[in-house]
Each structure stands twice: as structure tokens, then as C-alpha cells.
Design a protein around this motif. Structure first.
Motif, short mmCIF file in Angstrom:
data_model
loop_
_atom_site.label_atom_id
_atom_site.label_comp_id
_atom_site.label_asym_id
_atom_site.label_seq_id
_atom_site.Cartn_x
_atom_site.Cartn_y
_atom_site.Cartn_z
N SER A 8 1.45 66.44 85.34
CA SER A 8 0.29 65.72 85.86
C SER A 8 0.46 64.24 85.56
O SER A 8 0.94 63.87 84.48
N PRO A 9 0.07 63.39 86.49
CA PRO A 9 0.22 61.95 86.25
C PRO A 9 -0.55 61.52 85.01
O PRO A 9 -1.70 61.92 84.81
N ILE A 10 0.07 60.72 84.18
CA ILE A 10 -0.57 60.18 82.99
C ILE A 10 -0.70 58.68 83.18
O ILE A 10 0.29 57.98 83.42
N PRO A 11 -1.92 58.14 83.14
CA PRO A 11 -2.11 56.70 83.40
C PRO A 11 -1.33 55.83 82.43
O PRO A 11 -0.99 56.24 81.31
N GLN A 12 -1.07 54.62 82.85
CA GLN A 12 -0.40 53.64 81.99
C GLN A 12 -1.29 53.35 80.79
O GLN A 12 -2.51 53.20 80.90
N ILE A 13 -0.66 53.25 79.64
CA ILE A 13 -1.39 53.00 78.40
C ILE A 13 -1.34 51.52 78.02
O ILE A 13 -2.36 50.91 77.70
N GLN A 14 -0.16 50.93 78.08
CA GLN A 14 -0.01 49.57 77.60
C GLN A 14 -0.53 48.52 78.59
O GLN A 14 -0.47 48.71 79.80
N TYR A 15 -1.00 47.45 78.02
CA TYR A 15 -1.44 46.28 78.77
C TYR A 15 -0.23 45.62 79.45
O TYR A 15 0.89 45.68 78.95
N ASP A 16 -0.46 45.03 80.61
CA ASP A 16 0.60 44.28 81.29
C ASP A 16 0.67 42.88 80.68
O ASP A 16 -0.06 41.97 81.08
N PHE A 17 1.53 42.74 79.71
CA PHE A 17 1.62 41.48 78.98
C PHE A 17 2.27 40.41 79.84
O PHE A 17 3.32 40.64 80.44
N PRO A 18 1.69 39.23 79.89
CA PRO A 18 2.34 38.11 80.61
C PRO A 18 3.48 37.54 79.77
O PRO A 18 3.60 37.82 78.58
N ALA A 19 4.30 36.72 80.39
CA ALA A 19 5.36 36.04 79.66
C ALA A 19 4.73 35.11 78.63
O ALA A 19 3.72 34.45 78.89
#
Length: 599
Positions: free
Chosen positions: A78-89
Motif C-alpha cells: 500500500s502506498p505510504i506517504p512521504q514522511i520527510q520535509y522537502d528541505f531547500p538548499a
């Protein structure tokens, strides 16, 4: 990490005293089964002495064999949503300061590792004041095995290679310990070997070889009539072909926290017996979950022999913690191929939120949360939460944060942050800058509207007098207690003022940082680290401390392996690049050992 003191206050002195007796009495076997302390350094640290006359574990016919194993689920993931934040550079300046902090943590680790290697090599734990060692986990070099993946994460590969060479000398088939703590052996030894194996992508065959040795050894504790493990295992009985029985007083966490490690063993080896062993426990816990005295939760002690849940004490802290922690994590490790762990988590969260979480009254108006305890033995007290804050419970913020992401319970992310902020607050208010093991707070009557009330704080302080002394019902009496006991506003009692080098607070700070990207958690982590380093550093390594109420607390002569396996690892990771041990690629067991998610 399971030993805790419990106290529940009731309006009358008699009930208070009775409940006090209940919650300060540890269950049979709650102490470590074997601890040996040597106060002087050992001279030959190349290899522990061997005795060929000792009993050795070998494979033999089981008393209660399984004819058909429960296998790993094979349904579609089953798809598991992304956990981590999309960190910018990050900017070059931010990177520079982050790496300076990361290197400070690495230096602390290298200092402690050198002390262990020079003075306690191939022993369980270094005694950081005397330079001696302790035998506390069967004598199989707990600190060495527990630290393997930290060495890899920090890039200390020469030290890692030395540890692998030493690993050859560890004989997991025998020990001087009469009893084996299955839980601790599982999370530290098996978890440590599997974490190092996954991080090195199977490059070192000795890791899975030794993991199989210890897993097959531990599997012997499941050879009981109902296949529930004997958690404090009389392994020599099993080795000599005698029958063993699960305990009538089994600590919940010791029963419900074997999932990740045994599941990973089945995934890596293809041997289904490991998964079969823990799946039977999971089915047992789920079948009883809605029929306990607090539906949705399990009590601190479980009768694993008769499969009953009659203990009236409920907590998500010590003695129960990792059972709840493993629910979303096992779902992730199984790639969502079964919804069982989601069902169990979603059954547990409502009573946790409604009956255990409380907001403490704070002088600065901090809107934070803690988890207390429930005594369900009397009708008068069933709905009353005991406002105990415990360092071991600080894992909960991270667990709720992961559950909020994995199970799309996004509204609970606020709860996760408040729980984590509560533990940060508990660090910041202490003179040492470090949270104690156990303290009791003044709970708010209304979590939404909670102004500071000095009189209520005084009442809560007087309700918890030391040694049950008779305290006058006056402000002056409360003020004298506050001064005598070193209490800060909002704290009604400090039941255990030690800091044991524990990781749970920084664990949640790390997880919530990786989920939210909020740099205030990095700032908090740096304050925590500097205060801990200052108070605990010794000539040889780092030591537990006796009283966080003191600016310069007395040090204690022990350093558990989780200092290197967990605490310093989490401090290092919060100042690392976010793709190092990404929460979307790894599941960390309760000893912070990273298992690669199959997907």
C-alpha cells in the motif's frame, strides 16, 4: 530502559498509600538479570576469557514445534506517504554552522568510543569514572555491537573495521548469565547487527552470520506451549532440553517490541520462522486490544502464560513504550502489505489523546503536552490521569509524528509537536539544562485556557510530600517544600532526578525536525547537547548524572550502550544532510538501528 517508578495520588491518604505501593513495586524480573561491575580497568582487553565447560546453545528438537509457519504477507504494497520535509538548499553559512555542530557531536562520540576501546573492549559497558567495565547484557560486548551502525553513519570506517574483527571473537552460543533479557538482547545485539548490515548493503557477511546466530538463539525463548516467549529466558533449561513457560508477569514492551528485528530477519534470510514468532504475539495483542480495562490500550504487565490483561496500570512510558512505537514502524517495514498495524495504532490513539495526554501549567504559558498514567483499578480513579512526566515517554512525540504522516492523520502532527516541545521545555527549565528521569507536574484543568495559578501549584506540591510527611495546608509550607526540593514553577515533585544519558527527547526532536523542517528543533538540540556534554563528560567517556537540579551535578559510574547507539547518533543526524538515514528510506528500531525499508 524499562525500569520506572509509579505513583498515583488519590484524595485520601489511605488510597494514596495503597496506590503508591502498587506503582513503586517493580514486577518480578524487572531488574536486570545479571550485572557485574569491575571498578578497575582490565589489562587484557583483546578477548574475554573462555571456559570450555560452559553450556553452549545448539540447535535441537523443539518441545512445541510449529508445523506451518505464518509467512510474511505477499499482498501488494500500500502506498505510504512521504514522511520527510522537502528541505531547500542551504546557504554556505548555514552549512558551515551545521557542520561545526555535527563535528562537535562526532568528537564526543570519538571520545567515548576511545574510552570504551582502551578500557572495556569486548565487554558490555565502560564504567566512565573508574575506567572499569560492567557486564550487564550477557557479556557479548553490548557497546561494541550497539555502536556498529553509528560508526558507519559518522564515517569512522577504520574503527568499524576494528570492531568487525573483534566481532569474530564473540560467542553468542554461551554466556555466564543465567537469564537472558530477550527484549534487550533483541534491540541491542540483533538490531545492531541488522542495522550495520543494511547500511553496508550486505558487504560484510559476518554481520548477517552473527545476526542469524543471535536470532536463532533468541528463537529458543519462544518454545513454549502457547508460543509466547519467556521474556526473562532461563536459556540453560532450553539448552538442556527442559520445558520453559512464559511469565504471568510479562512487561508489555518486552512482549510487543520484537517485531521489527524478527521481521527484518525473515526479509533478509527468507526464513519465515522469525516472522511467525512475532506475528503470533501481534495477533494476541490485537484480539485483546478492545477488551482491556482501557479499551485500545494494553496494561503495563501481561499474563503471557494465561493470555490475560488484568493489570490495572496503563502507561505509554517505561514498560510499555516500544510496543506502541513499533505499530507505525512495522507497517512501514512491511510496506503496508497488511493493515493490521494501522488498525492497532488507530485503536490506541483515541484513548491516548483522551485519557493520557495533559497540558501542564507553566509560568510562561507554554502550550505543551505530556503523557501521564492511568490506574484503572478503582472507579473513582479510572478517568483521572496521573501527571507524571518521564524521560522515557519523550519518544512519543516522534512516534505520533510518524503515525500522523504514515496514516494520513495530519491533525495529530500538532499533538506530536506539542509533545516534543514539552520535553524541550522540561530540559530548559532545569538548572543543568537537562530533563530528569521522572517528575510530576501541575496539570491544567482546562487545556485550552490555562493561566498560571500559584495557589494551584502550591496545592499540587503539598499533595506530593516527600516520604508521605504531614504537610501544613499553608502557602508557607508549600514554599518551604519548593525550596527544599529544588522545584521550579509547574513542577510538583521530582521523583527521580537522574539523567541516564537517555535518547528519547533528542529522538523526537530529530524526527519532528525531519518531518517539519523547523530549524527551532536544531536550535533546541544544540542547547541540549551542550548541556549534556558539559555535565556528563569524564576522563574516559561520558557518565550518567545524579541530580539535574544542580548546575554541576555529581556523575555516576555507568554509561549504557545506548549513549553511543542512540543519543549521540540522533544528535549527529539532526545536524546532518537530510538524506542521511532518510525516514523515507529507513525504519529505526527502538535502539535507533536503521533497517532499510524494502521499497
Amino acid at each position: 530502559m524499562l525500569l520506572v517508578k509509579k505513583r498515583y495520588a488519590l484524595p485520601t491518604f489511605i488510597l494514596t498509600f495503597l496506590i503508591y505501593l502498587v506503582f513503586t513495586t517493580l514486577p518480578p524480573g524487572a531488574e536486570r538479570s545479571y550485572v557485574e561491575h569491575h571498578s578497575h580497568p582490565i589489562h587484557d582487553v583483546t578477548e574475554p576469557a573462555k571456559d570450555d565447560d560452559r553450556i553452549h546453545w545448539t540447535k535441537h528438537a523443539e518441545q512445541y514445534p510449529i508445523s506451518d509457519y505464518v509467512s510474511l504477507p505477499t499482498t501488494s504494497p500500500s502506498p505510504i506517504p512521504q514522511i520527510q520535509y522537502d528541505f531547500p538548499a542551504e546557504s554556505w553559512l548555514a552549512r558551515m554552522w551545521r557542520r561545526r555542530k555535527q563535528n562537535a557531536v562526532k568528537d564526543a562520540f570519538k571520545h567515548a568510543w576511545k574510552g570504551y576501546k582502551d578500557n572495556a573492549w569486548l565487554r558490555d559497558e565502560l564504567s566512565p569514572l573508574s575506567g572499569g567495565y560492567r557486564t550487564s547484557f550477557a557479556g557479548w560486548a553490548a557497546t561494541l555491537v550497539d555502536s556498529l551502525d553509528t560508526l558507519i553513519i559518522m564515517g569512522l570506517m577504520d574503527e568499524f573495521e576494528d570492531a568487525l574483527e573483534a566481532l569474530e571473537h564473540i560467542d553468542f552460543s554461551t554466556t555466564d548469565s543465567i537469564q537472558i533479557n530477550v527484549f534487550e538482547t533483541n534491540i541491542r545485539y540483533l538490531g545492531g547487527l541488522l542495522g550495520a548490515h543494511d547500511l553496508t548493503e550486505g558487504k560484510y557477511p559476518i554481520l548477517i552470520k552473527k545476526a542469524t546466530e543471535i536470532a536463532d538463539f533468541l528463537y529458543g525463548s519462544f518454545d513454549t506451549r502457547n508460543r509466547m516467549p519467556q521474556s526473562r529466558w532461563d536459556w540453560t533449561r532450553s539448552a538442556s532440553g527442559q520445558t520453559i513457560h512464559p511469565s504471568g508477569n510479562t512487561i508489555l514492551a518486552e512482549l510487543g517490541s520484537l517485531n521489527l528485528e524478527f521481521t527484518r530477519m525473515s526479509q533478509l534470510t527468507g526464513d519465515q520462522k522469525y516472522f511467525d514468532a512475532i506475528q503470533r504475539i501481534t495477533d494476541y495483542l490485537e484480539s485483546a486490544q478492545k477488551d482491556t480495562m482501557v479499551p485500545g490500550l494494553w496494561p503495563m504487565l501481561v499474563d503471557a502464560r494465561s493470555l490475560r490483561f488484568s493489570d490495572p496500570r496503563y502507561t505509554v512510558g517505561g514498560m510499555a513504550d516500544s510496543t506502541y512505537e513499533y505499530l507505525p514502524k512495522e507497517h512501514m517495514l512491511l510496506e503496508g502489505r497488511t493493515q493490521q498495524y494501522q488498525r492497532m495504532y488507530e485503536s490506541a490513539m483515541p484513548p491516548i489523546k483522551e485519557r493520557m495526554l495533559f497540558r501542564p501549567m507553566t509560568k510562561d504559558g507554554a502550550d505543551v503536552l505530556f503523557s501521564g498514567n492511568i490506574y484503572a483499578g478503582t472507579k473513582a480513579n479510572r478517568k483521572k490521569v496521573d501527571a507524571q512526566a518521564e524521560h522515557l515517554k519523550c519518544y512519543l512525540g516522534g512516534t505520533v509524528g510518524i503515525g500522523a504522516k504514515v496514516f494520513n492523520r495530519t491533525d495529530e502532527l500538532t499533538i506530536a509537536r506539542k509533545l516534543t516541545d514539552g520535553c524541550i521545555w522540561a530540559y530548559d527549565i532545569m538548572p543543568s539544562g537537562i530533563m530528569p528521569e521522572i517528575m510530576y507536574l501541575s496539570p491544567c484543568d482546562d487545556a485550552e485556557n490555562c493561566p498560571w495559578d500559584e495557589q494551584k501549584w502550591y496545592e499540587d506540591v503539598r499533595a506530593r510530600p516527600p516520604d508521605h510527611a504531614n504537610i501544613a495546608d499553608t502557602d508557607e509550607a508549600a514554599q518551604m517544600l519548593i525550596e527544599k526540593l529544588g522545584l521550579v514553577p509547574g513542577v510538583a515533585e521530582i521523583a527521580d532526578a537522574r539523567y541516564m544519558l537517555r535518547p528519547e527527547a533528542i529522538e523526537s526532536v530529530f524526527i519532528i525536525y525531519r518531518i517539519t523542517g523547523d530549524t527551532k528543533y536544531q536550535d533546541a538540540a544544540w542547547r541540549m547537547f551542550r548541556n549534556i556534554e558539559k555535565a556528563t563528560r569524564t576522563e574516559y567517556a561520558h557518565a550518567a548524572i545524579s541530580d539535574v537540579r544542580q548546575a554541576k551535578p555529581k556523575q555516576l559510574d555507568y554509561m549504557e550502550s545506548f549513549w553511543l547507539a542512540e543519543t549521540l547518533k540522533y544528535f549527529y543526524l539532526i545536524f546532518s544532510e537530510p538524506d542521511l538515514i532518510s525516514l523515507d528510506e529507513y525504519v529505526l528500531n527502538t535502539e535507533a538501528h536503521p533497517f532499510r525499508r524494502p521499497s
